[in-house]
Write a protein that holds these residues in place. Sequence first.
Motif, mmCIF file in Angstrom:
data_model
loop_
_atom_site.group_PDB
_atom_site.id
_atom_site.type_symbol
_atom_site.label_atom_id
_atom_site.label_comp_id
_atom_site.label_asym_id
_atom_site.label_seq_id
_atom_site.Cartn_x
_atom_site.Cartn_y
_atom_site.Cartn_z
ATOM 1 N N LEU A 117 4.938 75.639 107.623
ATOM 2 C CA LEU A 117 5.287 75.071 108.963
ATOM 3 C C LEU A 117 4.009 75.117 109.650
ATOM 4 N N VAL A 118 2.671 75.438 109.342
ATOM 5 C CA VAL A 118 1.715 75.613 109.872
ATOM 6 C C VAL A 118 0.913 74.636 109.234
ATOM 7 N N LEU A 119 1.424 74.014 108.082
ATOM 8 C CA LEU A 119 0.547 73.149 106.867
ATOM 9 C C LEU A 119 0.981 71.649 108.079
ATOM 10 N N THR A 120 2.655 71.904 108.355
ATOM 11 C CA THR A 120 2.715 70.625 108.949
ATOM 12 C C THR A 120 2.803 69.699 110.280
ATOM 13 N N SER A 121 2.368 71.231 110.440
ATOM 14 C CA SER A 121 1.805 71.178 112.305
ATOM 15 C C SER A 121 0.199 70.885 112.464
ATOM 16 N N ALA A 122 -0.333 70.975 111.314
ATOM 17 C CA ALA A 122 -1.812 70.610 110.782
ATOM 18 C C ALA A 122 -1.884 68.628 110.792
ATOM 19 N N LEU A 159 13.291 77.582 105.548
ATOM 20 C CA LEU A 159 12.436 76.289 105.381
ATOM 21 C C LEU A 159 13.352 75.004 105.475
ATOM 22 N N ASP A 160 14.657 74.832 106.000
ATOM 23 C CA ASP A 160 15.359 74.334 105.726
ATOM 24 C C ASP A 160 15.336 73.910 107.232
ATOM 25 N N HIS A 161 15.761 74.854 108.063
ATOM 26 C CA HIS A 161 15.770 74.706 110.030
ATOM 27 C C HIS A 161 14.555 74.370 110.111
ATOM 28 N N VAL A 162 13.058 74.457 109.674
ATOM 29 C CA VAL A 162 11.945 74.960 110.411
ATOM 30 C C VAL A 162 11.680 73.324 109.907
ATOM 31 N N THR A 163 12.296 72.769 108.858
ATOM 32 C CA THR A 163 12.122 70.968 108.458
ATOM 33 C C THR A 163 12.638 70.322 109.463
ATOM 34 N N LEU A 164 14.693 70.133 109.384
ATOM 35 C CA LEU A 164 14.624 69.519 110.581
ATOM 36 C C LEU A 164 14.872 69.839 112.102
ATOM 37 N N THR A 165 13.932 70.934 112.035
ATOM 38 C CA THR A 165 13.319 70.641 113.278
ATOM 39 C C THR A 165 12.144 70.294 113.633
ATOM 40 N N TYR A 166 11.388 70.170 112.843
ATOM 41 C CA TYR A 166 10.491 68.934 112.759
ATOM 42 C C TYR A 166 11.213 67.810 113.112
ATOM 43 N N ALA A 167 12.073 67.486 112.575
ATOM 44 C CA ALA A 167 12.578 66.035 112.876
ATOM 45 C C ALA A 167 13.053 65.570 114.408
ATOM 46 N N ALA A 168 13.993 67.334 114.414
ATOM 47 C CA ALA A 168 14.463 66.813 116.110
ATOM 48 C C ALA A 168 12.958 66.858 116.895
ATOM 49 N N GLU A 169 12.169 67.495 116.458
ATOM 50 C CA GLU A 169 11.212 67.668 117.370
ATOM 51 C C GLU A 169 10.491 65.762 117.847
ATOM 52 N N ALA A 174 13.231 63.547 107.775
ATOM 53 C CA ALA A 174 12.816 64.804 107.263
ATOM 54 C C ALA A 174 14.467 65.258 105.876
ATOM 55 N N TYR A 175 14.491 65.354 105.021
ATOM 56 C CA TYR A 175 14.972 66.370 104.443
ATOM 57 C C TYR A 175 14.610 67.835 103.951
#
Length: 232
Positions: A117-122, A159-169, A174-175
């Motif tokens: 999560l935090v690596l994606t944000s960075a 992890l699935d949920h966070v990944t696809l929420t990044y796609a929405a946001e 994102a897969y």
Amino acid sequence: MTTKTTGMVALVTGGSTGLGLALSAGLARQGWQVITDGRSEEKFKGAALPEAVTVVVGDLTDADHRDRLRTEVERHGRLDLLVHNASTLGPLPMRPLAEVDIPDLMHVWRTNIGGPLVLTSALLPWLREADGVLLSISSDAAVQHYETWGLYGASKAALDHVTLTYAAETGLRAYAVDPGDMRTAMHQDAFPGEDISDRPLPETVVPRLLALVEARPESGRYAAADLGGVLG
């Protein structure tokens, strides 16, 4: 110093063994510049990765290590693909939820969901600039309910949920991909003493992941075994 790389750049976590190693090598063979990480320098010494792969040894849950990964992306000047592959089963042998305690939960959660999560944000600025792809390696345990797999499965569902929420946001592709059972050290740890030689090697999954990244279908959760039909 930032060096603007003209080719495609990927960061694959957990690249010292298993699917992470196979995917890092596969991307490099297709002309990608690859950054990967792992906790064991010794494992990387025996991995024989192509020259196009840059290794950063360390633990994804460590903030300083994540900073080093970010610095390496900055040095390349772009990021077209971020793959969350590093994960842990938790305490071994795997145990029923009734025997799991808070330290077990914290360890699995930090590795399997907190770090990604935090690596994606960075790394979002580089992913956005490149209109890149976020790919998280999931598991059927994220949607099925197997005895002793509850802690790991819950972390993969998150992890699935966070990944696809990044796609929405963000609007990025994102897969979350379930690669299926594979003949890896991690899978062997889950089935101590059992013969897992009938499981396919992780190298067999790599072409499907590469095809997914190239085709860029709608964001979502996919099973690698079904990608042939999805991608045509």
